[in-house]
Scaffold this active site. Structure first.
Site, PDB file in Angstrom:
ATOM      1  N   ASN A 184     -24.190  -2.310 -39.249  1.00  0.00           N
ATOM      2  CA  ASN A 184     -24.899  -1.056 -39.294  1.00  0.00           C
ATOM      3  C   ASN A 184     -25.456  -0.754 -37.713  1.00  0.00           C
ATOM      4  O   ASN A 184     -25.277  -1.412 -36.958  1.00  0.00           O
ATOM      5  CB  ASN A 184     -26.565  -1.090 -40.069  1.00  0.00           C
ATOM      6  CG  ASN A 184     -26.716   0.218 -40.322  1.00  0.00           C
ATOM      7  OD1 ASN A 184     -26.102   1.153 -40.409  1.00  0.00           O
ATOM      8  ND2 ASN A 184     -27.826   0.329 -41.090  1.00  0.00           N
ATOM      9  N   HIS A 222     -23.918  -0.375 -32.169  1.00  0.00           N
ATOM     10  CA  HIS A 222     -23.652  -0.605 -33.530  1.00  0.00           C
ATOM     11  C   HIS A 222     -23.507  -2.226 -33.579  1.00  0.00           C
ATOM     12  O   HIS A 222     -22.805  -2.796 -32.963  1.00  0.00           O
ATOM     13  CB  HIS A 222     -22.145   0.101 -34.172  1.00  0.00           C
ATOM     14  CG  HIS A 222     -21.796  -0.514 -35.287  1.00  0.00           C
ATOM     15  ND1 HIS A 222     -21.872   0.270 -36.451  1.00  0.00           N
ATOM     16  CD2 HIS A 222     -21.145  -1.478 -35.801  1.00  0.00           C
ATOM     17  CE1 HIS A 222     -21.472  -0.341 -37.248  1.00  0.00           C
ATOM     18  NE2 HIS A 222     -21.130  -1.378 -37.284  1.00  0.00           N
ATOM     19  N   CYS A 223     -24.184  -2.746 -34.465  1.00  0.00           N
ATOM     20  CA  CYS A 223     -24.373  -4.262 -34.549  1.00  0.00           C
ATOM     21  C   CYS A 223     -23.620  -4.817 -35.529  1.00  0.00           C
ATOM     22  O   CYS A 223     -23.656  -4.458 -36.847  1.00  0.00           O
ATOM     23  CB  CYS A 223     -26.025  -4.464 -34.972  1.00  0.00           C
ATOM     24  SG  CYS A 223     -26.270  -6.578 -34.828  1.00  0.00           S
ATOM     25  N   PRO A 224     -22.592  -5.793 -35.130  1.00  0.00           N
ATOM     26  CA  PRO A 224     -21.641  -6.602 -36.099  1.00  0.00           C
ATOM     27  C   PRO A 224     -22.545  -7.392 -37.028  1.00  0.00           C
ATOM     28  O   PRO A 224     -21.959  -7.750 -37.951  1.00  0.00           O
ATOM     29  CB  PRO A 224     -20.556  -7.112 -35.368  1.00  0.00           C
ATOM     30  CG  PRO A 224     -21.248  -7.277 -34.109  1.00  0.00           C
ATOM     31  CD  PRO A 224     -22.347  -6.072 -33.772  1.00  0.00           C
TER      32      PRO A 224
END
Length: 169
Positions: A57, A51-53
């Protein structure tokens, strides 16, 4: 049921090759191999990477190549900003010069830090893609049942060229 471990929630299904399908403890859907439920997005993601901050997303099967493109474009923009900031610096040894250029100097060092971070992320993701593994599998291989019980270090690796071809093409 949400507290069950991955091995406890394994359910046998009539899938060829005696493959065990997992059932998500949160969504209660059958997960294909390499899928994971994201706690932040609250949904299951196929070929879950992380999960990429930065993009708020999950990075998974459908958007992982676009994430690599995103990191590459970001690197190009940062290198361009680095060049612009460097060309604006004309060094002199005076306090007056430092007062007028402090914003440019701070910007230059921030650009350098972000460039290093982005370059390291891009290199690490390209390495993982070339090995046909995900960030989640790389970091948690000792907890993932289909990797923990595998005789191979990475059962999905098909060689660098074929891994890159299947990922990008």
């Amino acid at each position: 049921q949400a507290g069950k471990t991955e091995e406890q929630s394994m359910v046998t299904s009539p899938v060829p090759g005696n493959i065990k399908m997992r059932r998500c403890g949160y969504c209660m859907v059958k997960q294909p191999m390499r899928a994971k439920h994201c706690q932040l997005c609250q949904h299951c993601v196929r070929r879950y990477d992380h999960h990429c901050p930065w993009i708020e997303n999950c990075v998974g099967e459908k958007n992982h190549p676009l994430f690599i493109v995103y990191l590459s474009v970001q690197l190009v923009v940062l290198l361009w900003a680095w060049y612009i900031a460097w060309s604006g610096l004309h060094f002199e040894q005076s306090w007056d010069w430092l007062q007028h250029n402090i914003f440019l100097i701070v910007s230059f060092f921030l650009i350098v830090v972000f460039t290093i971070v982005d370059l390291l992320l891009l290199i690490s993701h390209l390495y993982l893609v070339s090995c046909n593994t995900t960030t989640w599998e790389f970091m948690s291989h000792h907890r993932i049942s289909y990797l923990k019980h595998s005789e191979l270090e990475n059962p999905f690796d098909q060689g660098i060229i074929l891994n890159l071809w299947r990922f990008f093409c």
